[in-house]
Structures are given as structure tokens and as C-alpha cells.
Design a protein around this motif. Structure first.
Motif, PDB file in Angstrom:
ATOM      1  N   GLY A 193       3.960  19.128  -0.691  1.00  9.25           N
ATOM      2  CA  GLY A 193       4.607  19.829   0.411  1.00  9.25           C
ATOM      3  C   GLY A 193       3.650  20.099   1.558  1.00  9.25           C
ATOM      4  O   GLY A 193       4.008  19.946   2.734  1.00  9.25           O
ATOM      5  N   ALA A 194       2.405  20.484   1.243  1.00  9.50           N
ATOM      6  CA  ALA A 194       1.404  20.736   2.282  1.00  9.50           C
ATOM      7  C   ALA A 194       1.061  19.452   3.037  1.00  9.50           C
ATOM      8  O   ALA A 194       0.856  19.480   4.255  1.00  9.50           O
ATOM      9  CB  ALA A 194       0.144  21.347   1.668  1.00  9.50           C
ATOM     10  N   CYS A 195       1.019  18.335   2.326  1.00  6.90           N
ATOM     11  CA  CYS A 195       0.784  17.047   2.993  1.00  6.90           C
ATOM     12  C   CYS A 195       1.926  16.726   3.959  1.00  6.90           C
ATOM     13  O   CYS A 195       1.695  16.257   5.078  1.00  6.90           O
ATOM     14  CB  CYS A 195       0.641  15.925   1.963  1.00  6.90           C
ATOM     15  SG  CYS A 195      -0.879  15.979   1.018  1.00  6.90           S
ATOM     16  N   ILE A 196       3.148  17.004   3.531  1.00  4.21           N
ATOM     17  CA  ILE A 196       4.320  16.779   4.394  1.00  4.21           C
ATOM     18  C   ILE A 196       4.247  17.678   5.623  1.00  4.21           C
ATOM     19  O   ILE A 196       4.523  17.243   6.747  1.00  4.21           O
ATOM     20  CB  ILE A 196       5.633  17.002   3.610  1.00  4.21           C
ATOM     21  CG1 ILE A 196       5.819  15.917   2.558  1.00  4.21           C
ATOM     22  CG2 ILE A 196       6.835  17.088   4.531  1.00  4.21           C
ATOM     23  CD1 ILE A 196       5.943  14.510   3.108  1.00  4.21           C
ATOM     24  N   VAL A 197       3.873  18.949   5.429  1.00  6.51           N
ATOM     25  CA  VAL A 197       3.759  19.879   6.561  1.00  6.51           C
ATOM     26  C   VAL A 197       2.733  19.365   7.567  1.00  6.51           C
ATOM     27  O   VAL A 197       2.984  19.335   8.775  1.00  6.51           O
ATOM     28  CB  VAL A 197       3.377  21.300   6.082  1.00  6.51           C
ATOM     29  CG1 VAL A 197       2.981  22.188   7.248  1.00  6.51           C
ATOM     30  CG2 VAL A 197       4.510  21.927   5.306  1.00  6.51           C
ATOM     31  N   ALA A 198       1.564  18.957   7.071  1.00  8.72           N
ATOM     32  CA  ALA A 198       0.511  18.477   7.965  1.00  8.72           C
ATOM     33  C   ALA A 198       0.952  17.226   8.722  1.00  8.72           C
ATOM     34  O   ALA A 198       0.779  17.135   9.944  1.00  8.72           O
ATOM     35  CB  ALA A 198      -0.761  18.199   7.169  1.00  8.72           C
ATOM     36  N   LEU A 199       1.540  16.272   8.013  1.00  9.47           N
ATOM     37  CA  LEU A 199       2.001  15.039   8.650  1.00  9.47           C
ATOM     38  C   LEU A 199       3.132  15.312   9.639  1.00  9.47           C
ATOM     39  O   LEU A 199       3.135  14.800  10.763  1.00  9.47           O
ATOM     40  CB  LEU A 199       2.456  14.045   7.574  1.00  9.47           C
ATOM     41  CG  LEU A 199       2.867  12.659   8.044  1.00  9.47           C
ATOM     42  CD1 LEU A 199       1.691  11.965   8.727  1.00  9.47           C
ATOM     43  CD2 LEU A 199       3.352  11.829   6.865  1.00  9.47           C
ATOM     44  N   TYR A 200       4.074  16.148   9.236  1.00  6.54           N
ATOM     45  CA  TYR A 200       5.198  16.503  10.099  1.00  6.54           C
ATOM     46  C   TYR A 200       4.705  17.172  11.383  1.00  6.54           C
ATOM     47  O   TYR A 200       5.158  16.855  12.477  1.00  6.54           O
ATOM     48  CB  TYR A 200       6.158  17.423   9.340  1.00  6.54           C
ATOM     49  CG  TYR A 200       7.365  17.860  10.139  1.00  6.54           C
ATOM     50  CD1 TYR A 200       8.450  17.011  10.304  1.00  6.54           C
ATOM     51  CD2 TYR A 200       7.417  19.107  10.735  1.00  6.54           C
ATOM     52  CE1 TYR A 200       9.563  17.408  11.033  1.00  6.54           C
ATOM     53  CE2 TYR A 200       8.517  19.513  11.462  1.00  6.54           C
ATOM     54  CZ  TYR A 200       9.584  18.654  11.615  1.00  6.54           C
ATOM     55  OH  TYR A 200      10.673  19.047  12.354  1.00  6.54           O
ATOM     56  N   ALA A 201       3.756  18.112  11.245  1.00  6.65           N
ATOM     57  CA  ALA A 201       3.231  18.813  12.420  1.00  6.65           C
ATOM     58  C   ALA A 201       2.542  17.850  13.381  1.00  6.65           C
ATOM     59  O   ALA A 201       2.698  17.975  14.603  1.00  6.65           O
ATOM     60  CB  ALA A 201       2.270  19.920  11.985  1.00  6.65           C
ATOM     61  N   ILE A 202       1.823  16.887  12.840  1.00  9.63           N
ATOM     62  CA  ILE A 202       1.157  15.898  13.695  1.00  9.63           C
ATOM     63  C   ILE A 202       2.182  15.066  14.451  1.00  9.63           C
ATOM     64  O   ILE A 202       2.070  14.849  15.669  1.00  9.63           O
ATOM     65  CB  ILE A 202       0.225  14.988  12.856  1.00  9.63           C
ATOM     66  CG1 ILE A 202      -0.976  15.786  12.349  1.00  9.63           C
ATOM     67  CG2 ILE A 202      -0.236  13.786  13.669  1.00  9.63           C
ATOM     68  CD1 ILE A 202      -1.790  15.058  11.299  1.00  9.63           C
ATOM     69  N   ILE A 203       3.205  14.596  13.744  1.00 12.50           N
ATOM     70  CA  ILE A 203       4.230  13.755  14.371  1.00 12.50           C
ATOM     71  C   ILE A 203       4.999  14.526  15.441  1.00 12.50           C
ATOM     72  O   ILE A 203       5.169  14.057  16.567  1.00 12.50           O
ATOM     73  CB  ILE A 203       5.189  13.189  13.293  1.00 12.50           C
ATOM     74  CG1 ILE A 203       4.455  12.187  12.407  1.00 12.50           C
ATOM     75  CG2 ILE A 203       6.416  12.552  13.942  1.00 12.50           C
ATOM     76  CD1 ILE A 203       5.218  11.785  11.162  1.00 12.50           C
ATOM     77  N   ILE A 204       5.460  15.725  15.110  1.00 16.01           N
ATOM     78  CA  ILE A 204       6.252  16.514  16.059  1.00 16.01           C
ATOM     79  C   ILE A 204       5.383  16.962  17.237  1.00 16.01           C
ATOM     80  O   ILE A 204       5.847  17.006  18.381  1.00 16.01           O
ATOM     81  CB  ILE A 204       6.921  17.714  15.356  1.00 16.01           C
ATOM     82  CG1 ILE A 204       7.877  17.222  14.268  1.00 16.01           C
ATOM     83  CG2 ILE A 204       7.651  18.598  16.346  1.00 16.01           C
ATOM     84  CD1 ILE A 204       8.989  16.310  14.769  1.00 16.01           C
TER      85      ILE A 204
END
Length: 184
Positions: free
Chosen positions: A126-137
Motif C-alpha cells: 500500500g505504501a508503494c502504491i501511495v508513493a507511486l500514485y503521488a508521483i504520478i498525480i
């Protein structure tokens, strides 16, 4: 707020590692682990004076968990949007914070159920998804990624499993300690 420190630090550390900032990423991740240890010690110190007056089995039975994953994701998303609003998030940043929160909770629940209750691996994913999502957005919207990291990491806050593990240890209820601790 103190519970968010470890989750935010973990997401920031993973974000730094994804940006190839190895030393900074390792330092943030280590600080997050120390923060989690500090939280556990703090919870222990807060409960310790009351350990004789608490009936841990009754306390655990009174807390109900949401078993429907869709309802869980909806409730979590609403809570995260509310938190983002308290932080002053508005407009499309609020919308993307809600979407990211739902995505984070979905990934957590999917990994957690697939691995049979291994919350550590599910939290890491989940933390990996948060980090990746934040970078993309962040790149799509030109809004600082920290806004999304903070709101989207909320579903990964340890919550009841951490509290009841510590409560089981303090009240010498080793069956609770073992059952709750093994699910983290």
C-alpha cells in the motif's frame, strides 16, 4: 496525528527510493520504523497505569470490524477525504486524494486477504502504491505530491491490531497478544 508519522515517513522513504535517492530513502524508512517503535512504546505507557482495570476480552468484543470490503473502502475513502478537507485540501486535489485513498485501501485489502492476514506486506504494498500514485498525480496536476501522500497513507495506519497487540501484552492476555500480533 502521531499515528501518521510512521506511515508518512514510510511513503516518503519509498518515494525517495523510487526517485533513486537511496540514502535519503533509507534514512526516511529507518525513521519511520523508529517512529512505529515509539508509537508502540507510547501506547504501552498510556495503557500501563490502567492494566488492572481493563478486561481485554470484553474490550475486544465491543469493537466490531467492517467485514464487507466495498463498505470498508467507501468508509475509509470518506474518512480520508474528511481528513484532507481538515488539512485545507480543495478542488481537484481533494478528488485525487479520495481516489488515492480508495486505491490504497483496495490494494491493502487485496494483498492482506491474499496473504491470509499479513498486514506488514499489505502495508508495504500500500505504501508503494501511495508513493507511486503521488508521483504520478503530482506530475499530472502540478500539485505537490505530499498532499496526496498524507491523505492516501491514512488507510495504512496500523489501528486496532497494533493497539490490541500492545493491550494483550500489558494485560498478560497472551492469546490476544498472539492472535492480534500475528495479523500485523
Amino acid at each position: 496525528v502521531f499515528l501518521l508519522i510512521s506511515g508518512i515517513g514510510l511513503a516518503n522513504g519509498i518515494g525517495e527510493l523510487m526517485h533513486s535517492n537511496t540514502l535519503s530513502g533509507l534514512m526516511e524508512t529507518s525513521a519511520a520504523a523508529l517512529g512505529a517503535l515509539g508509537i508502540a512504546i507510547g501506547i504501552t505507557l498510556a495503557i500501563l497505569p490502567f492494566r488492572n482495570s481493563l478486561d481485554s476480552s470484553q474490550l475486544l468484543q465491543t469493537v466490531s470490524s467492517v467485514s464487507d470490503p466495498v463498505l470498508n473502502i467507501i468508509a475509509c475513502t470518506i474518512g480520508c477525504i474528511g481528513f484532507a478537507m481538515l488539512m485545507g485540501t480543495k478542488g481537484k486535489a481533494l478528488l485525487f486524494s479520495g481516489i488515492g485513498s480508495a486505491l490504497t485501501q483496495f490494494v491493502f485489502l487485496a494483498v492482506d486477504s491474499r496473504l491470509g492476514g499479513s498486514s506488514f506486506i499489505a502495508t508495504l504494498q500500500g505504501a508503494c502504491i501511495v508513493a507511486l500514485y503521488a508521483i504520478i498525480i503530482q506530475r499530472m496536476t502540478k500539485i505537490p505530491g505530499l498532499i496526496f501522500r498524507i491523505a492516501c497513507i491514512l488507510p495504512l495506519v496500523p489501528g486496532s491490531k497494533l493497539y490490541y497487540t500492545v493491550l494483550g501484552a500489558i494485560t498478560a492476555d497472551f492469546s490476544m497478544f498472539k492472535s492480534q500480533g500475528s495479523m500485523m
